[in-house]
Structure formats: C-alpha cells, structure tokens
Design a protein around this motif. Structure first.
Motif, short mmCIF file in Angstrom:
data_model
loop_
_atom_site.label_atom_id
_atom_site.label_comp_id
_atom_site.label_asym_id
_atom_site.label_seq_id
_atom_site.Cartn_x
_atom_site.Cartn_y
_atom_site.Cartn_z
N ALA B 18 38.57 57.11 1.04
CA ALA B 18 38.96 58.07 -0.15
C ALA B 18 38.06 57.72 -1.29
O ALA B 18 37.41 58.63 -2.05
CB ALA B 18 40.14 57.98 -0.47
N VAL B 19 37.96 56.33 -1.61
CA VAL B 19 36.81 55.92 -2.93
C VAL B 19 35.26 56.41 -2.55
O VAL B 19 34.72 56.72 -3.36
CB VAL B 19 36.95 54.44 -2.89
CG1 VAL B 19 35.75 54.04 -3.84
CG2 VAL B 19 38.33 54.08 -3.55
N ALA B 20 35.00 55.88 -1.13
CA ALA B 20 33.60 56.28 -0.99
C ALA B 20 33.31 57.63 -0.85
O ALA B 20 32.48 58.16 -1.36
CB ALA B 20 33.43 55.52 0.59
N THR B 21 34.27 58.44 -0.44
CA THR B 21 33.89 59.95 -0.27
C THR B 21 33.96 60.62 -1.76
O THR B 21 33.09 61.48 -2.02
CB THR B 21 35.05 60.33 0.55
OG1 THR B 21 35.44 59.92 1.99
CG2 THR B 21 34.79 62.26 0.72
N GLN B 22 34.74 60.08 -2.54
CA GLN B 22 35.04 60.54 -3.76
C GLN B 22 33.84 60.23 -4.81
O GLN B 22 33.14 61.11 -5.57
CB GLN B 22 36.21 59.99 -4.53
CG GLN B 22 36.39 60.69 -6.13
CD GLN B 22 37.61 59.94 -6.59
OE1 GLN B 22 38.70 59.76 -5.90
NE2 GLN B 22 37.73 59.72 -7.81
N VAL B 146 31.66 51.49 -5.00
CA VAL B 146 33.04 51.07 -5.73
C VAL B 146 32.97 51.95 -7.01
O VAL B 146 34.03 52.65 -7.30
CB VAL B 146 33.28 49.54 -5.81
CG1 VAL B 146 34.34 49.30 -6.76
CG2 VAL B 146 33.50 49.10 -4.44
N SER B 147 32.04 51.89 -7.67
CA SER B 147 31.97 52.51 -8.99
C SER B 147 31.83 53.80 -9.19
O SER B 147 32.42 54.57 -9.85
CB SER B 147 30.88 51.79 -9.96
OG SER B 147 29.74 51.72 -9.28
N GLN B 148 31.00 54.31 -8.21
CA GLN B 148 30.96 55.64 -8.02
C GLN B 148 32.43 56.45 -7.64
O GLN B 148 32.72 57.45 -7.80
CB GLN B 148 30.04 56.18 -6.89
CG GLN B 148 28.48 55.88 -7.22
CD GLN B 148 27.70 55.58 -5.96
OE1 GLN B 148 27.92 55.81 -4.81
NE2 GLN B 148 26.55 54.87 -6.31
N GLY B 149 32.98 55.58 -6.81
CA GLY B 149 34.36 56.08 -6.44
C GLY B 149 35.36 55.88 -7.61
O GLY B 149 36.74 56.13 -7.37
#
Lengths: 195, 195
Positions: B18-22, B146-149
């Motif tokens: 979910a983090v990566a997709t976001q 990580v930070s983009q998510g």
C-alpha cells in the motif's frame, strides 16, 4: 523516599539528579575527587562513561554490596563509531554484574540522551526510561524514582536484555552523530500504558 | 517510478504494498504458490518470516541477482522470546547478503510494526523506516519509495548496523508481547530532519 547516590557530575549525572530530586528523593552527588567519601544511598547510579567504570569499581566496589547499582553506559568504540567494545553476546551491564555479585545491577538511562532526561521530552513524545535487570524489586525501586520524577519507566525484561538496550543506545548515538536525529530526540516509545 | 516486487501477502507485505502504491509506484505481489512466476521488479521486498527466507532463496535466488533486495525479518527464537537465532555478531541481513552476493541487500521495515506502516503513525509520531545497507543507491531507491508513500525514511548506516536494527526489532517485539507497548506504537524516532 529513596536515598540516591549518583557518581558522575556530567550531563547525565546532573539530569538524573534533577529527576530524583523532583520526585522528592534525597540525592548525593560524587565526582572522581570524592573517592574517600563513601556512598550511602540504597540506589547508586554510575553516571560515568564506560571506560571509567573500572576505576569506580576499584575505588568503591566494596561499598556497592547489597545496593541497587544502575549502569547507564554505552560501551562504544568512540574512535570508529562502528562497534561496541564488549563481547557480541554480552553487555557492559553483564560485565558489571559479574564484577559486583553482591549488588543488584540494572541497566537504564542508556537509551535516553541527557537533554531528554532533563526536559522529560524525547522530541514529540515523553521520555521513556527502559529498565532491564534480574531483580524485580531493584527495577521497581528505580522505576519509582523515574516516574516520581516525571519520566515514563518501562520494564524491558531481564538483565540479558541489556544487550539489546546497548544496541539501541549504540544505534541512537550513531544516528545523532550522523545528524539523522537531534540530541533532544531519539528513540521515543509511543503508546506505553499508564505507569 | 519504481517497479516493486513483494514476496509475502501477510500484514507486512500488504502494508508495504500500500505504501509503494500510494507513492505512484507499480507493485506485484507474490505468495508461496506463485513460485513459477518470476519477479520483475528492480526492488524486491522479502516480506516473509525469517524461517521462510531459505525457501524463497531456493526458489528465486537466481532471479534476485542485480536487484535491490529488502530483508524485513526479525530472526527471533519465537519459542523463548529470549534470544535471536542468528550469531551474536551477525544478523539475518548479513546471512542473506552472503547467500545473494550479486544482489544489493538492505535491511528495513523490521523495526516498524505492520499497523504503523499501514497508518503512517507509530503512536504519537510519524512512522520512521530505518534502512541499513552497503549500497548507497539501493538505500536511496528504497528511501524514495518509503517517503513517496508518506513514511519517514532514515539511513541507519552500513549493513553492519542490521545487527542493531534486529536488536531494536527484537526488543520491540518482547515489549509488545509483554504488553508494555501497543502493536500500533513501538519505537518512534522523534525529531528526524525533513526528508
């Protein structure tokens, strides 16, 4: 009320002294010139750097029998900042306990920078003092002083967990030295239950 | 945009997905029944428990050459909750790097409970993902995802620091299992600089 002896007048010694005093306990402070004055507290905090422990033991080892002795050290190789100087499967606290078989050694305050002890805040969260030790009453005595002084105290398990506490302290020091975190912050424990 | 492969559909695999997709990255998810489908991502997260790593390596070791491989495991002895099952001077990540000499192994996500990855909060503070590894570009690739998510990423140093990260993960698991902290909290890093 607990009578607390603190050996070491550096940032940590002073901050821990303030916490203990704020909680209504009595405190006596020592530095290395006080070696002829014996400690009288039931709780003795060795607020000295790891390399100074051996001198404290040489001067005061006999006085520590029967007392709760708090090891706050982080046994880093401060030249490389890349390893600890204690055995990988051990800890400074385990070494200390072996040298003081008649004392009740607990590990604490090695994961809290001095500023966070002084202010009660580790960045955005209240400062938590993690306490490891094999004697439940010894841990409770220290936890009482900590919480009466306005900080959170959390029982981190047996003295074997000092190894992990020293890993936390090590990592935290490398992060601060590398300017990844502030010396007023560091690892905060969120959502601890009420004391 | 990074193409991310995640092996493991448990709580951690789903939360990291979910983090990566976001963050606008593409994600492919695998579980143990997908062993005939090769990973195609440049970043491969092994979101499996430590005992399952050997099976993943047996099935996919050859596919991981040249890729950034993320080890999220905590190699606890889950029967005793009193020790790790890797050598005291080593880490699960070091073992993995030795078995995957052509991959760029990084340690991350082992100090963040799944709930804190999913919500972006570790108790009162934003969730911080600590990343250790020897390849700077590999760490930056993961830190970007990580930070983009929406999570904080902090470079924790070389892969040698995986030992300390695994100690943090170990301690955190024992504290949660002992109900000293909540599974929605744990160690939060306060006052990290802006990414």
């Amino acid at each position: 009320m607990t009578h607390v002896s603190i050996i070491g007048k550096g940032n940590m010694g002073q901050a821990i002294s303030a916490v203990a005093t704020q909680g209504g306990n009595t405190v006596e402070l020592f530095d290395t010139t006080d070696k002829d004055r014996p400690v009288t507290g039931e709780l003795v905090v060795l607020a000295v750097p790891y390399p100074a422990l051996s001198q404290v033991l040489a001067e005061r080892g006999d006085q520590l029998a029967g007392k709760v002795v708090v090891d706050i050290t982080n046994p880093l190789n401060f030249e490389t900042f890349d390893s600890l100087v204690v055995p990988a499967d051990g800890s400074a606290a385990a070494e200390l306990a072996e040298k003081l078989p008649e004392a009740k050694v607990v590990k604490a305050f090695n994961t809290t920078f001095a500023a966070t002890v002084a202010t009660g805040q580790a960045g955005e969260v209240p400062t938590t003092v993690l306490i490891a030790g094999d004697d439940v009453e010894a841990k409770e005595l220290l936890a009482g002083v900590v919480s009466q002084g306005g900080l959170r105290a959390v029982d981190a398990g047996s003295l074997k967990r000092a190894r992990e506490l020293e890993a936390v302290g090590f990592l935290q020091l490398t992060l601060a030295a590398g300017e990844k975190i502030a010396w007023t912050g560091g690892f905060g424990l969120s959502e601890t239950p009420a004391a």
